[in-house]
Design an enzyme around this catalytic site. Structure first.
Site, PDB file in Angstrom:
ATOM      1  N   GLY A   1       0.825  -1.189   0.000  1.00 28.61           N
ATOM      2  CA  GLY A   1       0.000   0.000   0.000  1.00 28.61           C
ATOM      3  C   GLY A   1       0.865   1.247   0.000  1.00 28.61           C
ATOM      4  O   GLY A   1       2.022   1.244  -0.403  1.00 28.61           O
TER       5      GLY A   1
ATOM      6  N   GLY B   1       2.209   4.849   2.199  1.00 30.60           N
ATOM      7  CA  GLY B   1       2.411   5.431   3.513  1.00 30.60           C
ATOM      8  C   GLY B   1       3.750   5.082   4.115  1.00 30.60           C
ATOM      9  O   GLY B   1       4.613   4.459   3.482  1.00 30.60           O
TER      10      GLY B   1
ATOM     11  N   ILE C   1       4.603   3.045   6.655  1.00 31.50           N
ATOM     12  CA  ILE C   1       4.914   1.636   6.923  1.00 31.50           C
ATOM     13  C   ILE C   1       5.295   0.898   5.640  1.00 31.50           C
ATOM     14  O   ILE C   1       6.322   0.209   5.619  1.00 31.50           O
ATOM     15  CB  ILE C   1       3.757   0.941   7.679  1.00 31.50           C
ATOM     16  CG1 ILE C   1       3.658   1.506   9.097  1.00 31.50           C
ATOM     17  CG2 ILE C   1       3.971  -0.564   7.722  1.00 31.50           C
ATOM     18  CD1 ILE C   1       2.520   0.940   9.920  1.00 31.50           C
TER      19      ILE C   1
ATOM     20  N   GLU D   1      -2.504  -3.457  -6.259  1.00 33.34           N
ATOM     21  CA  GLU D   1      -3.512  -2.457  -6.621  1.00 33.34           C
ATOM     22  C   GLU D   1      -2.839  -1.138  -6.981  1.00 33.34           C
ATOM     23  O   GLU D   1      -3.172  -0.505  -7.978  1.00 33.34           O
ATOM     24  CB  GLU D   1      -4.455  -2.275  -5.434  1.00 33.34           C
ATOM     25  CG  GLU D   1      -5.507  -1.208  -5.618  1.00 33.34           C
ATOM     26  CD  GLU D   1      -6.327  -1.045  -4.356  1.00 33.34           C
ATOM     27  OE1 GLU D   1      -6.676   0.094  -4.033  1.00 33.34           O
ATOM     28  OE2 GLU D   1      -6.612  -2.061  -3.682  1.00 33.34           O
TER      29      GLU D   1
ATOM     30  N   LEU E   1      -6.899   0.473  10.748  1.00 33.38           N
ATOM     31  CA  LEU E   1      -7.166   1.412  11.842  1.00 33.38           C
ATOM     32  C   LEU E   1      -7.261   0.692  13.182  1.00 33.38           C
ATOM     33  O   LEU E   1      -6.839   1.225  14.204  1.00 33.38           O
ATOM     34  CB  LEU E   1      -8.478   2.163  11.575  1.00 33.38           C
ATOM     35  CG  LEU E   1      -8.513   3.076  10.340  1.00 33.38           C
ATOM     36  CD1 LEU E   1      -9.934   3.602  10.125  1.00 33.38           C
ATOM     37  CD2 LEU E   1      -7.530   4.221  10.499  1.00 33.38           C
TER      38      LEU E   1
ATOM     39  N   GLY F   1      -8.643  -2.309  -1.703  1.00 33.10           N
ATOM     40  CA  GLY F   1      -8.467  -3.695  -2.131  1.00 33.10           C
ATOM     41  C   GLY F   1      -7.905  -4.585  -1.053  1.00 33.10           C
ATOM     42  O   GLY F   1      -7.402  -5.678  -1.344  1.00 33.10           O
TER      43      GLY F   1
ATOM     44  N   LYS G   1      -3.335   8.037  18.090  1.00 36.39           N
ATOM     45  CA  LYS G   1      -3.577   9.270  18.843  1.00 36.39           C
ATOM     46  C   LYS G   1      -2.451   9.555  19.832  1.00 36.39           C
ATOM     47  O   LYS G   1      -2.666   9.683  21.041  1.00 36.39           O
ATOM     48  CB  LYS G   1      -4.922   9.216  19.561  1.00 36.39           C
ATOM     49  CG  LYS G   1      -6.113   9.201  18.610  1.00 36.39           C
ATOM     50  CD  LYS G   1      -7.435   9.286  19.355  1.00 36.39           C
ATOM     51  CE  LYS G   1      -8.605   9.353  18.383  1.00 36.39           C
ATOM     52  NZ  LYS G   1      -9.915   9.442  19.073  1.00 36.39           N
TER      53      LYS G   1
END
Length: 432
Positions: A216, A218, A220, A239, A314, A337, A362
């Protein structure tokens, strides 16, 4: 001037003429991600006073537009989206956007059962001598929409790269051409923190040489990419093609030599990243963009041996259920995906479905691993389709494990300050 160039010239119109074609009740589909038609969307609101119930189908917006967030647009425009961006979240109370739940591999097909596309408006690269234009950078549903729409409008943008794949549209299948050059949407790389780098190291240890990976976007995934630099002959079926994938390919880490499907090709549904990613894609025969209906199909994904799906989320509950898209009842993003690739990878010979996430959110005040998902939380990936969950505290194997084994493993990779509470709640709720 050849016959295709003459036809091209005959189909050229101004953007204002396209606005004049939009009618009350129309369903309009646009290209998105790096192909977001900014010029078209920027002034769409100007036709408000003469139209009602115009629906716009997109996958999230990069910019805030008047049609999408103003109270006076209610009753005139509404968006159906597969991803809640920051604007959808901030405008949620206006009820001008609504998420279409579904897995990416068949979401478009399901939408088209009840919605007929009156107009498709999307970006494309310039036409070649044979009359073809290419739809580069985003092929999630674009080709499906082009084939289904009553009116096909392509905005030709000379700033777009030429990207290979199943993305050719002939001039005879285009109704109108708008010429408009806009800056290509880019996102700059983010620098992973020490915590994210630790997660990346743990994940990379699960990826064998010769694996086909899905990453994905980001910090990480970027961290994972850094630790994949020592691997050999990785393949890509993903994807999203990102900047880190381009880096690994240029470094010779990604070769695709051992892929069992589309050998040596980097297969993806869309590409989004820095300008250097687009430079890498431009004219590169190793790239094969294809519609998400193909790329994200779990049956296709599973044909890649050692398919390794790496996603984030999340929230996770103590049995391994994955929530990637909501905070309780509040929609935050979308399914994307994630489930497609988790299911596909878990059915691949030697495959692995991995969720990589920081143990807290947070600013460290909330545990990402919870006894149960928040009330109303969406299960994006079922606990049946996840093999490994990774935090900065280690790897929790889910595959083949009982509930009590999962609970114990997940508590061990939770942040230490939340472990006692998690164990207490596991006992209280009789989870194990």
């Amino acid at each position: 001037m050849n016959q295709y160039e003459r036809e091209y010239e005959l189909k050229k119109v101004e953007l204002t003429q396209i606005y004049d074609m939009i009618r009350t009740g129309d369903f309009i589909c646009i290209s998105y991600n790096a192909l977001e038609p900014v010029g078209f969307l920027r002034n769409l609101h100007t036709i408000k006073d003469r139209v009602e119930n115009v629906t716009l189908r997109h996958g999230g917006l990069w910019y805030d537009y008047p049609f999408a967030g103003r109270e006076d647009m209610k009753g005139h425009f509404k968006a159906l989206t597969t991803f809640y961006d920051s604007f959808c979240r901030s405008h949620h109370t206006c009820r001008l956007a609504s998420l279409v739940p579904g897995n990416m591999h068949n979401n478009t097909e399901r939408v088209l059962e009840d919605h007929h596309i009156n107009m498709y408006y999307g970006l494309a690269a310039p036409m070649d001598k044979n009359g073809f234009v290419r739809v580069p950078l985003n092929l999630v549903y674009e080709m499906d929409a082009i084939r289904s729409a009553d009116i096909v409008v392509l905005q030709i943008d000379r700033n777009l790269p030429m990207v290979s794949g199943e993305n050719l549209v002939h001039i005879r299948d285009i109704d109108y051409i708008v010429e408009m050059d806009e800056p290509v949407i880019t996102i700059e790389d983010t620098i992973p923190s020490e915590t994210e780098m630790q997660i990346g190291q743990y994940v990379a240890e699960l990826v064998p040489d010769g694996a086909t990976i899905q990453l994905g976007i980001g910090k990480i995934p970027n961290a994972v990419g850094s630790y994949l630099a020592g691997k050999k002959d990785l393949g890509v079926h993903t994807e999203m093609i990102t900047s880190i994938i381009a880096e690994l390919a240029e470094a010779g880490v990604i070769t695709g030599r051992r892929k069992t499907l589309h050998r040596e090709l980097i297969v993806g549904a869309f590409a989004l990243g820095a300008q250097r990613l687009y430079d890498f894609l431009d004219g590169n025969p190793q790239i094969s963009l294809r519609s998400a209906s193909y790329v994200n199909n779990p049956f296709i994904i599973a044909k890649n041996e050692k398919m390794t799906s790496i996603n984030t989320c999340l929230q996770i509950d103590l049995t391994g259920q994955i929530c990637s898209e909501s905070l309780g009842t509040r929609q935050f993003s979308g399914p994307g995906g994630a489930a497609d690739f988790a299911i596909g990878a878990s059915h691949s010979k030697g495959g692995k479905s991995i969720i990589a996430v920081k143990s807290t959110a947070k600013n460290g005040t909330v545990s990402t691993i919870q006894p149960t998902l928040y009330p109303g939380g969406v299960v994006t990936i079922t606990r049946n389709d996840i093999d490994y969950i990774v935090t900065e505290y280690g790897v929790a194997k889910m595959k083949g494990k009982s509930i009590d084994e999962r609970v114990d493993s997940l508590i061990q990779v939770a942040h230490p300050k939340f472990r006692e509470e998690l164990r207490f709640k596991a006992d209280e709720y009789e989870i194990w």
